[in-house]
Design an enzyme around this catalytic site. Structure first.
Site, PDB file in Angstrom:
ATOM      1  N   HIS A 173       0.808  -1.224   0.000  1.00 18.43           N
ATOM      2  CA  HIS A 173       0.000   0.000   0.000  1.00 18.43           C
ATOM      3  C   HIS A 173       0.843   1.278   0.000  1.00 18.43           C
ATOM      4  O   HIS A 173       0.668   2.121  -0.875  1.00 18.43           O
ATOM      5  CB  HIS A 173      -0.954   0.007   1.201  1.00 18.43           C
ATOM      6  N   GLU A 211     -23.620  18.861   6.017  1.00 21.57           N
ATOM      7  CA  GLU A 211     -22.706  20.009   5.954  1.00 21.57           C
ATOM      8  C   GLU A 211     -21.380  19.662   5.267  1.00 21.57           C
ATOM      9  O   GLU A 211     -20.852  20.435   4.484  1.00 21.57           O
ATOM     10  CB  GLU A 211     -22.420  20.547   7.370  1.00 21.57           C
ATOM     11  N   HIS A 260     -25.081  24.997  20.265  1.00 24.26           N
ATOM     12  CA  HIS A 260     -25.326  25.789  19.063  1.00 24.26           C
ATOM     13  C   HIS A 260     -24.636  27.145  19.090  1.00 24.26           C
ATOM     14  O   HIS A 260     -24.812  27.947  18.177  1.00 24.26           O
ATOM     15  CB  HIS A 260     -26.843  25.986  18.872  1.00 24.26           C
TER      16      HIS A 260
HETATM   17  C1  TPP Z   1      -9.246  11.330   6.019  1.00 22.62           C
HETATM   18  C2  TPP Z   1      -8.050  10.436   5.909  1.00 22.62           C
HETATM   19  N1  TPP Z   1      -7.770   9.599   6.916  1.00 22.62           N
HETATM   20  C3  TPP Z   1      -6.673   8.802   6.863  1.00 22.62           C
HETATM   21  C4  TPP Z   1      -5.819   8.859   5.800  1.00 22.62           C
HETATM   22  C5  TPP Z   1      -4.549   8.034   5.774  1.00 22.62           C
HETATM   23  N2  TPP Z   1      -4.722   6.918   4.796  1.00 22.62           N
HETATM   24  C6  TPP Z   1      -4.223   7.002   3.561  1.00 22.62           C
HETATM   25  S1  TPP Z   1      -4.686   5.682   2.611  1.00 22.62           S
HETATM   26  C7  TPP Z   1      -5.549   5.000   3.875  1.00 22.62           C
HETATM   27  C8  TPP Z   1      -6.350   3.746   3.696  1.00 22.62           C
HETATM   28  C9  TPP Z   1      -5.869   2.838   2.658  1.00 22.62           C
HETATM   29  O1  TPP Z   1      -6.843   1.935   2.263  1.00 22.62           O
HETATM   30  P1  TPP Z   1      -7.603   2.094   0.898  1.00 22.62           P
HETATM   31  O2  TPP Z   1      -8.376   3.317   0.890  1.00 22.62           O
HETATM   32  O3  TPP Z   1      -8.353   0.828   0.683  1.00 22.62           O
HETATM   33  O4  TPP Z   1      -6.458   2.236  -0.167  1.00 22.62           O
HETATM   34  P2  TPP Z   1      -5.512   1.091  -0.733  1.00 22.62           P
HETATM   35  O5  TPP Z   1      -4.862   0.436   0.439  1.00 22.62           O
HETATM   36  O6  TPP Z   1      -6.374   0.163  -1.472  1.00 22.62           O
HETATM   37  O7  TPP Z   1      -4.537   1.821  -1.581  1.00 22.62           O
HETATM   38  C10 TPP Z   1      -5.455   5.779   5.017  1.00 22.62           C
HETATM   39  C11 TPP Z   1      -6.086   5.424   6.308  1.00 22.62           C
HETATM   40  C12 TPP Z   1      -6.157   9.743   4.761  1.00 22.62           C
HETATM   41  N3  TPP Z   1      -5.398   9.891   3.679  1.00 22.62           N
HETATM   42  N4  TPP Z   1      -7.285  10.496   4.823  1.00 22.62           N
END
Ligand code: TPP
Length: 662
Positions: free
Chosen positions: A260, A409, A471
């Protein structure tokens, strides 16, 4: 029809570039581009109308990589189809300071990156706004000038984020059938299998929100193509869950979270290239594969030329108006409408809440500003954002100027970014100031991207009254003022409200937020508003009757309170001046000489704002005095609350006297 071998070669070019760039940068996310390469290849090769030589052509299809961590996917694609700025050197400098290939895609860096993504879910929310903007503009100007699709590549993370629920239900309700989400359904996130933390049936979830949803093999080009064709013909938005293997091709990391978010490493990379049959060195693309991708780029050029021809046949007036709004230029009649309105206010002196003042401004400018798309998150009657002339944008009847965003929102703010990014419209929508927290991640991105998005935030203090501390914003102004590149306004009367709107609409390179009262306020400005004093951020609204000993600084509803305190002090022979501070950001941008003059050198400086002190020291100094809130508010009638928290003219006068030791 292209052969499977040819397809694989094109997709493997993306995979190889992603692996090489992440390896060279020693950081990045190879797994997503490797897994989603087949989806992206089919989309770009067989569907996306995008001209690499004109990446901002208005009727291009939009492609949003919502899973921004997979940024090498979009950089590789833009490079391969021939966006000239995306050179091989830019790919070699992936994630390096000064390169346009930032870690996560940033709008305004690499041409072709439609929006800044990285915070998961935001891209999907932006895409809903883009698809909505497309429908509105098509309804206004005709399908022959605007008729494009909005495609999103979303990951598990995009769909797990709460914002996705707001966005997909809004899109389903609005029947945005030209929105197509390709879900990289690889079942993997950072912590491992998605099953560790989620068991949602995404197809059922989207179907219940009014979408088509189907699942296909995300490595089968024919299946991907057929699903996109079905989605394009649909009368609903479509989700295509494409089952893929993250890190596709990597010998030991494919299908695992280890692919990843870090470089594969030399051994794994070598093994992946062997498995994929890619016998080329780092950043090397053989001529035949480069040529195949070049053909994809030229297909977009033909589509753009055909559009240009259609536009050429439009009636000159309609064409000029379309070109004006797409260029983001304002109509000449706007300044006149504002001038007339302010002159009228100077003679009628209306004593209204600034939220009402804002509605009056909108009534005055809306006929001159058809590109304004107003709205509210289910607080229309409270935010006062809907004028009589605004028709509601509805599914199938998109030619309106007001959007009922529902109680969404966050989705609303993300959609507003998408509307602004699409071009042709200026989004302005509201909720209560306290719920700016629910919009904040998207407001931050409006500011980061420098988009003209207008947030209308009413009920801006304990002046809300009986609804109580849940609020009543107290820390929100300070928190919003902390966001770089966001102009926050808190006008004190109708004239300042008109000035704030004027600045918000005419400032093209950043968002504005206008904080407005629930309660009525006196009209303080007596001039005809010919000079926009709010543009200075702060100015002396009342002089002292001689040499001042005290300066009272205030914003919004507290400016009238400062005026009363000034009168109380005067009755006791103490001379005070009052400075209205409608915008900290505007004031900070003034030359030092002006700032020094406005702040002045009186012995006592007092700031009055029904909110926390944070941020005020820049104006009053750390030895300045503050009358405002120290913690949360309380439930009760407005007058009792102001007295309870000691925000009264008497308290201000007492503080001034104590400071003067009288
Ligand atoms: C709002 C937010 N929270 C956390 C992250 C950190 N983050 C980047 S990718 C990811 C998750 C990866 O899983 P997925 O979306 O399935 O992507 P893949 O592993 O398939 O590339 C996280 C938690 C982020 N970029 N944005």
């Amino acid at each position: 029809m292209i052969s499977r071998r040819e397809h694989d070669a094109m997709a493997n070019a993306i995979r190889a570039l992603a692996m090489d760039a992440v390896e060279a940068a020693k950081s990045g996310h190879p797994g997503l581009p490797m897994g989603a390469a087949d989806i992206a290849t089919v989309l770009f090769r067989d569907h996306l109308n995008f001209d690499p030589a004109h990446p901002t052509w208005p009727d291009r299809d939009r492609f949003v990589l919502s899973a921004g961590h997979g940024s090498m996917l979009i950089y590789a694609l833009l490079h391969l189809i021939g966006v000239k700025e995306l050179t091989i050197d830019q790919l070699k400098n992936f994630r390096q300071l000064g390169s346009i290939t930032a870690g996560h895609p940033e709008h305004g860096h690499a041409p072709g990156v439609e929006t800044t993504t990285g915070p998961l879910g935001q891209g999907l929310g932006n895409a809903v706004g883009m698809a909505l903007a497309e429908r509105i503009l098509a309804a206004r100007y005709g399908g022959y000038v605007i008729d494009h699709y909005t495609y999103v590549l979303a990951s598990d993370g995009d769909l797990m984020e709460g914002i996705s629920q707001e966005s997909i239900t809004l899109a389903g309700h609005m029947k945005l059938n030209k929105l197509i989400v390709l879900f990289d359904d690889n079942g993997i996130s950072i912590d491992g299998a998605i099953s560790v933390s989620d068991s949602t049936d995404q197809l059922k979830r989207f179907e219940s929100a009014g979408w088509n949803a189907e699942r296909i093999d995300g490595h089968d080009p024919e299946a991907i193509n057929a699903a996109i064709l079905r989605a394009k013909a649909s009368d609903k938005p479509s989700l295509i869950a494409c089952v893929t293997t993250i890190g596709y091709g990597a010998p030991t990391k494919a299908g695992k979270s280890s692919s990843h978010g870090s470089p594969l490493g030399a051994e794994e990379l070598k093994g992946a290239k062997e498995r994929l049959g890619w016998a080329h060195g780092p950043f090397e693309i053989p001529a035949d594969i480069r040529k195949a991708w070049g053909v994809v780029g030229s297909r977009g050029a033909a589509a753009r030329a055909a559009w240009q021809e259609r536009l050429g046949k439009a009636k000159p007036k309609a064409r000029a108006e379309f070109e004006r709004v797409m260029a983001g230029e304002l109509p000449k009649s706007l300044a006149k409408a504002l001038k007339t309105f302010k002159a009228e206010v100077a003679s009628t002196k209306p004593e209204v809440a600034t939220r009402k003042a804002s509605e009056m401004v909108l009534e005055a400018i809306q006929p001159a500003l058809p590109e304004l798309i107003s709205g509210s998150a289910d607080l229309t009657g409270s935010n006062n954002t809907k004028t009589r002339g605004m028709a509601v944008v509805k599914a199938g009847a998109y030619d309106g100027a007001f959007v009922h965003y529902g109680i969404r929102e966050h989705g609303m703010a993300a959609a507003m970014n998408g509307i602004a990014l699409h071009g042709g419209l200026i989004p302005a929508s509201g909720t209560f100031l306290v719920f700016s927290d629910y919009c904040r991640p998207s407001i931050r991105l409006s500011a980061l991207m420098g988009q003209r998005v207008i947030y209308v935030m009413t009920h801006d203090s304990i002046g809300v009254g009986e609804d109580g501390p849940t609020h009543q914003p107290v820390e929100h102004l300070a928190a919003l003022r902390a966001i770089p590149n966001l102009d926050v306004y808190r006008p004190c009367d109708v004239t300042e409200t008109a000035e704030a709107w004027d600045l918000a609409v005419t400032t093209r390179d950043r968002p504005s937020l206008i904080a407005l009262t629930r309660q009525n306020l006196p009209q303080l400005r007596t001039d005809n508003g010919a000079k926009n004093l709010s543009a200075l951020g702060a100015y002396e609204i009342a002089r002292a009757e001689g040499r001042a000993e005290v300066t009272l600084f205030a914003t919004g509803s507290e400016v009238s309170l400062a005026m009363k305190a000034r009168a109380l002090l005067l009755a006791e022979g103490i001379l005070a001046r009052v400075v209205s501070v409608p915008s900290f950001e505007r004031f900070a941008a003034q030359p030092e000489t002006y700032r020094k003059k406005v702040i002045g050198r009186t012995k006592v400086k007092i700031a009055i704002e029904a909110a926390i002190r944070q941020g005020w020291d820049a104006i009053i100094g750390s030895d300045g005095h503050f009358v405002g809130m120290e913690g949360f508010g309380a439930s009760g009638p407005i007058n009792k609350l102001y007295a309870h928290f000691g925000i009264t003219p008497e308290a201000v006068a007492a503080k001034a006297k104590a400071a003067l030791k009288r």
